[in-house]
Motif scaffolding. Structure first.
Motif, short mmCIF file in Angstrom:
data_model
loop_
_atom_site.label_atom_id
_atom_site.label_comp_id
_atom_site.label_asym_id
_atom_site.label_seq_id
_atom_site.Cartn_x
_atom_site.Cartn_y
_atom_site.Cartn_z
N UNK A 7 0.85 -1.19 0.00
CA UNK A 7 0.00 0.00 0.00
C UNK A 7 0.87 1.23 0.00
N UNK A 8 0.37 2.30 -0.62
CA UNK A 8 1.08 3.58 -0.52
C UNK A 8 1.03 4.12 0.89
N UNK A 9 0.07 3.64 1.68
CA UNK A 9 0.02 3.94 3.11
C UNK A 9 0.55 2.71 3.84
N UNK A 10 1.81 2.78 4.29
CA UNK A 10 2.48 1.60 4.86
C UNK A 10 1.78 1.08 6.11
N UNK A 11 0.95 1.91 6.75
CA UNK A 11 0.26 1.45 7.97
C UNK A 11 -0.81 0.43 7.67
#
Length: 459
Positions: A108-112
């Motif tokens: 994901x571009x949001x690593x969280x």
């Protein structure tokens, strides 16, 4: 008994305008909404198909898409991350997630979000079955936000979400799903322009349809009103014909007996002086009733007369000569042009009665004298015969009503004379019109068709 009130006439134009305007507006709004919805969905799906083609080609070129099902291959992992770098750099992309077949976020571009799994995601389940899913929305309209939407509202308001299945091109087996959140500015602008043109087209079509239908109905309403007026006039004239048949044959003999008796009493030298005066009144009344009956008889016989070639100039001169004593008594001057008018299609006896009726009306409006002018001219295939008097003239409202049956400006008139004139002229395919004279008075214009001149070969 209680009289039943007459039904009020229907204003067809106004009723149609109100009903059709409401119906067309509802239809235009419904079609506009439906077409805008379809257009938006198709443009969004086309955007998703373009993104799907790009990602499919990207992951199949180097086989990096296999990493979604073979997670322990480091070489595939590096290729996959390289491909995802291209996905992350896509224009207008806000967030991108890659899912394994079990629904776990592998990238994901949001690593969280990496490593998470969302148990309830209908769009993801549909994409895992091999279907492209595209929908749009606004983050400020979220009621039950999904976990994957967390943090998205702070970055954008309007978004397009696409679930793109990644499948093996040979077997069709789904390797995983790529989820893209995009803010398509150019697509939004294109959709706005398309919707604007669509609604303008719907509005223009609705307005054009309304005016086209209204013009058609207005024209039909006008034609029906004209036909109704002509029908009413024909029915009234038919009543006059029936009245003529019933009255003419039953009254003439009794009237003749009354007149003879009055004349005998008037000639009796032994009668009292006031008896002679009463007899004169009786004789005048009988003569007036006889003229009415004669007029009714002409009405009943008029439809049976056949058109024939008539030379109007001799007929006009004969009528003027017949009315000459009365015109001389009233000091009325008359004139008509020299020469002969061309032949027309009419009936000689009826044309004479028509001219006598018109001349009599003109003479009656000039009791103190005046001028009566007869003229004619040829226009196209018709002869215009004009009779102008110098009387006081008539008003527009009276002029429009003069040709109606039983309408008369005279205290003792039946109002059939001019109605008969109009009927016969129209039977000859002609026209009659009344209009003010240039100086003073009234002009009666008879337009009658010219007769075809049949050449005769000498025998």
């Amino acid at each position: 008994m209680v009289a039943t009130p007459a039904c009020a006439p229907i204003n067809l134009r106004r009723r149609f305008a109100l009903v059709s305007l409401g119906v067309i507006t509802v239809i235009a709004l419904g079609l506009g909404w439906l077409m805008s919805h379809v257009l938006t969905e198709r443009m969004l799906r086309r955007e998703g198909e373009v993104s799907m083609d790009f990602i499919q080609n990207l992951l199949f070129t180097d086989r990096s898409g296999e990493y979604l099902v073979i997670s322990n291959d480091e070489n595939l992992r590096q290729k996959f991350l390289g491909s995802m770098a291209h996905v992350a750099s896509m224009r207008e992309s806000v967030r991108a997630n890659a899912y394994r077949p079990d629904g776990t976020v592998v990238w994901s571009t949001d690593t969280s979000l990496i490593g998470r799994r969302y148990p309830v995601n209908d769009e993801l389940d549909e994409a895992l079955r091999g279907q492209l899913v595209v929908h749009s929305g606004r983050t400020d309209n979220f009621t039950d936000s999904k976990d994957e939407h967390v943090g998205l509202a702070a970055r954008t308001r309007y978004y397009v979400e696409s679930y793109i299945p990644i499948m093996d091109p040979r077997s069709g087996h789904v390797w995983g799903v790529m989820e893209l959140y995009k803010v398509p500015l150019q697509l939004n602008a294109a959709i706005r322009d398309a919707l604007l043109q669509l609604w303008l087209g719907c509005a223009a079509s609705a307005i054009g349809l309304f005016f086209a239908l209204y013009w058609t109905v207005a024209r039909a309403d006008r034609i029906m009103r004209d036909q109704q007026a002509r029908l009413a006039e024909s029915q009234t004239l038919a009543t006059a014909v029936e009245l003529a048949s019933a009255v003419a044959h039953n009254l003439r003999n009794p009237l003749a007996s009354i007149r003879v008796s009055a004349e005998m009493l008037q000639s009796d030298e032994t009668a009292a002086p006031d008896h002679a005066e009463h007899c004169a009144d009786i004789t005048a009344s009988v003569d007036r009733a006889d003229r009415w009956i004669t007029e009714l008889v002409r009405v009943s016989q008029a439809p049976k007369l056949q058109s024939e070639l008539v030379l109007p100039s001799p007929v006009v001169r004969a009528c003027l000569q017949e009315m000459a004593p009365e015109m001389n008594r009233r000091n009325i001057r008359w004139n008509m042009p020299d020469g002969e008018a061309p032949g027309i299609l009419a009936h000689t006896a009826m044309l004479r009665q028509i001219l006598v009726s018109i001349l009599a009306n003109a003479i009656e409006v000039m009791p103190q004298g005046g001028t009566l002018a007869v003229s004619w001219s040829v226009e196209r295939a018709a002869l215009k015969l004009i009779i102008a008097d110098s009387g006081p003239g008539i008003g527009d409202e009276v002029r429009r009503a003069l040709f109606r049956p039983f309408f008369s400006t005279k205290s003792g008139g039946l109002g059939i004379g001019l109605a008969l004139v109009k009927r016969m002229v129209e039977q000859w395919n002609g026209q009659i019109a009344l209009y003010p004279a240039p100086q003073r008075g009234t002009c009666v214009e008879l337009t009658l068709p010219l007769a075809a001149m049949v050449s005769r070969t000498p025998g």
